[in-house]
Design a protein around this motif. Structure first.
Motif, PDB file in Angstrom:
ATOM      1  N   PRO A  36       0.827  -1.004   0.175  1.00  0.00           N
ATOM      2  CA  PRO A  36       0.089   0.006   0.060  1.00  0.00           C
ATOM      3  C   PRO A  36       0.972   1.268  -0.099  1.00  0.00           C
ATOM      4  O   PRO A  36       2.027   1.342   0.467  1.00  0.00           O
ATOM      5  CB  PRO A  36      -0.875  -0.006   1.307  1.00  0.00           C
ATOM      6  CG  PRO A  36      -0.331  -1.425   1.993  1.00  0.00           C
ATOM      7  CD  PRO A  36       0.693  -2.097   1.213  1.00  0.00           C
ATOM      8  N   TYR A  37       0.388   2.251  -0.809  1.00  0.00           N
ATOM      9  CA  TYR A  37       1.116   3.528  -0.699  1.00  0.00           C
ATOM     10  C   TYR A  37       1.239   4.275   0.660  1.00  0.00           C
ATOM     11  O   TYR A  37       0.402   4.177   1.630  1.00  0.00           O
ATOM     12  CB  TYR A  37       0.334   4.501  -1.491  1.00  0.00           C
ATOM     13  CG  TYR A  37       0.964   5.730  -1.955  1.00  0.00           C
ATOM     14  CD1 TYR A  37       2.122   6.067  -2.635  1.00  0.00           C
ATOM     15  CD2 TYR A  37       0.562   6.979  -1.192  1.00  0.00           C
ATOM     16  CE1 TYR A  37       2.974   7.085  -2.665  1.00  0.00           C
ATOM     17  CE2 TYR A  37       1.254   8.217  -1.245  1.00  0.00           C
ATOM     18  CZ  TYR A  37       2.500   8.146  -2.191  1.00  0.00           C
ATOM     19  OH  TYR A  37       2.987   9.554  -2.303  1.00  0.00           O
ATOM     20  N   THR A  38       2.480   4.762   0.984  1.00  0.00           N
ATOM     21  CA  THR A  38       2.697   5.645   2.131  1.00  0.00           C
ATOM     22  C   THR A  38       2.981   6.701   2.038  1.00  0.00           C
ATOM     23  O   THR A  38       3.533   7.080   0.960  1.00  0.00           O
ATOM     24  CB  THR A  38       3.879   4.693   3.034  1.00  0.00           C
ATOM     25  OG1 THR A  38       5.125   4.714   2.161  1.00  0.00           O
ATOM     26  CG2 THR A  38       3.711   3.302   3.429  1.00  0.00           C
ATOM     27  N   LEU A  39       2.401   7.634   2.954  1.00  0.00           N
ATOM     28  CA  LEU A  39       2.404   9.088   2.820  1.00  0.00           C
ATOM     29  C   LEU A  39       4.018   9.681   3.130  1.00  0.00           C
ATOM     30  O   LEU A  39       4.658   9.055   3.854  1.00  0.00           O
ATOM     31  CB  LEU A  39       1.295   9.783   3.665  1.00  0.00           C
ATOM     32  CG  LEU A  39      -0.060   9.410   3.375  1.00  0.00           C
ATOM     33  CD1 LEU A  39      -0.920   9.807   4.594  1.00  0.00           C
ATOM     34  CD2 LEU A  39      -0.476  10.024   2.203  1.00  0.00           C
ATOM     35  N   ALA A  40       4.093  10.601   2.403  1.00  0.00           N
ATOM     36  CA  ALA A  40       5.634  11.143   2.706  1.00  0.00           C
ATOM     37  C   ALA A  40       5.621  12.886   2.360  1.00  0.00           C
ATOM     38  O   ALA A  40       4.631  13.274   1.724  1.00  0.00           O
ATOM     39  CB  ALA A  40       6.641  10.484   1.723  1.00  0.00           C
TER      40      ALA A  40
END
Length: 186
Positions: A36-40
């Motif tokens: 899953p995409y992780t925020l940054a």
């Protein structure tokens, strides 16, 4: 003397053979393609607090991985998925501000990717879902005259470590990636 000459000849053939068929190291990034995409830092998220229009807004994730919301202040969301960030915001709002908050978080704009090397216009570009190395090159104006047109190098953060791997042109690009088009030998 013949053995030394033969060894140099074989080493030269092996080196030239490596130029013709690049070795792709896509196994380094394989786990990230399904994760899953992780925020940054650089992402912009839309936080919707149902029934609280004053709290619903777009928030940019700063260099520290935080967003700053009214009432609750700084919220650490860097490295989290949108579902995890939703739980963090709900917990902070539940801590004395709202009885039963219902939150939805979605990525409004992904952090940019970068294209460097032997291309027409090197630089930073906005990420679009479905981006591949080939599409990134097209966005950057195409190959330069001395470009290696068979593959590219992608540099990406993997578990907090910067990793570079040679990939084919059809390989997916992720937000924050740096795509480097190298110069060909001949």
């Amino acid at each position: 003397m013949r053995r030394i000459a033969l060894a140099f000849c074989l080493a030269g053939v092996a080196a030239l053979g490596g130029c013709a068929n690049p070795i792709y190291r896509t196994d380094v990034f394989k786990a990230q393609l399904t994760a899953p995409y992780t925020l940054a830092s650089g992402d912009r998220i839309r936080v919707i607090v149902f029934g609280q229009d004053a709290l619903s807004n777009s928030y940019a994730i700063n260099g520290s991985g935080m967003i700053s919301m009214p009432l609750i202040g700084d919220v650490p969301v860097g490295g989290l998925t949108t579902a995890d960030a939703q739980r963090v915001v709900e917990t902070k709002l539940r801590g004395g501000f709202l009885r039963d908050p219902h939150i939805a978080i979605e990525v409004e704009a992904y952090r940019p990717f970068f294209v460097l090397g032997e291309i027409t216009t090197a630089g930073q570009y906005p990420f679009i879902n479905g981006m591949t190395v080939q599409k990134a090159i097209a966005v950057a104006g195409g190959f330069g005259p001395r470009a290696d047109r068979g593959s590219a190098a992608i540099t990406r953060m993997v578990n907090g470590v910067q990793v570079t791997a040679r990939v084919p042109l059809a390989y997916p690009v992720r937000p924050g990636d740096t795509v480097n088009i190298e110069e060909r030998f001949f």
